[in-house]
Motif scaffolding. Sequence first.
Motif, mmCIF file in Angstrom:
data_model
loop_
_atom_site.group_PDB
_atom_site.id
_atom_site.type_symbol
_atom_site.label_atom_id
_atom_site.label_comp_id
_atom_site.label_asym_id
_atom_site.label_seq_id
_atom_site.Cartn_x
_atom_site.Cartn_y
_atom_site.Cartn_z
ATOM 1 N N ASN A 31 -12.380 8.741 7.285
ATOM 2 C CA ASN A 31 -12.445 7.787 8.529
ATOM 3 C C ASN A 31 -12.231 8.520 8.787
ATOM 4 O OD1 ASN A 31 -14.353 6.404 9.830
ATOM 5 N ND2 ASN A 31 -12.859 4.732 9.425
ATOM 6 N N GLN A 52 -6.880 6.775 3.058
ATOM 7 C CA GLN A 52 -7.942 5.888 4.055
ATOM 8 C C GLN A 52 -8.138 6.502 4.916
ATOM 9 O OE1 GLN A 52 -6.325 2.364 4.978
ATOM 10 N NE2 GLN A 52 -5.928 1.388 2.751
ATOM 11 N N THR A 109 -5.321 2.530 9.937
ATOM 12 C CA THR A 109 -5.389 1.852 8.645
ATOM 13 C C THR A 109 -5.605 0.705 8.799
ATOM 14 O OG1 THR A 109 -3.523 1.485 7.608
ATOM 15 C CG2 THR A 109 -4.115 4.251 7.356
ATOM 16 N N GLN A 110 -6.310 0.156 7.422
ATOM 17 C CA GLN A 110 -6.269 -1.187 7.140
ATOM 18 C C GLN A 110 -4.764 -2.068 7.692
ATOM 19 O OE1 GLN A 110 -8.262 -1.648 3.034
ATOM 20 N NE2 GLN A 110 -9.815 -0.908 3.648
ATOM 21 N N THR A 111 -3.851 -1.647 7.145
ATOM 22 C CA THR A 111 -2.259 -2.004 7.241
ATOM 23 C C THR A 111 -1.805 -1.444 8.555
ATOM 24 O OG1 THR A 111 -1.417 -0.546 5.435
ATOM 25 C CG2 THR A 111 -2.164 -2.970 4.860
ATOM 26 N N LEU A 160 -2.989 5.713 1.848
ATOM 27 C CA LEU A 160 -3.109 5.581 3.142
ATOM 28 C C LEU A 160 -3.724 7.030 3.816
ATOM 29 C CD1 LEU A 160 0.623 3.334 4.682
ATOM 30 C CD2 LEU A 160 -2.343 2.424 4.850
ATOM 31 N N THR A 199 1.002 -1.087 -0.142
ATOM 32 C CA THR A 199 -0.061 -0.134 0.247
ATOM 33 C C THR A 199 1.222 1.325 0.010
ATOM 34 O OG1 THR A 199 -1.264 -1.143 1.437
ATOM 35 C CG2 THR A 199 -2.189 1.593 1.279
#
Length: 75
Positions: free
Chosen positions: A14, A10, A33-35, A7, A2
């Motif tokens: 949110n 993202q 974040t997702q990662t 990032l 990513t």
Amino acid sequence: MTSQHELASQALSNPGLTEEMQFQDHRIRFEPTQTGWVSFIARQGQRPTILLATDRETLIAEAHKLIKRRIADRR
């Protein structure tokens, strides 16, 4: 892998998960974040620096180190 831009996107999409703290006249905004975690660090009127880390504690520690280096460089 990513990218930093992904990032940051993202994180900005949110805002409900965003935390914020002040450290030596710098504002640190950070969130998961997702990662991992992403932070945006800046003084008033500055463009933010983006830091990435795998966990919250590391992110905050690295943000503090960055700010301390910036302050030392200004002297």
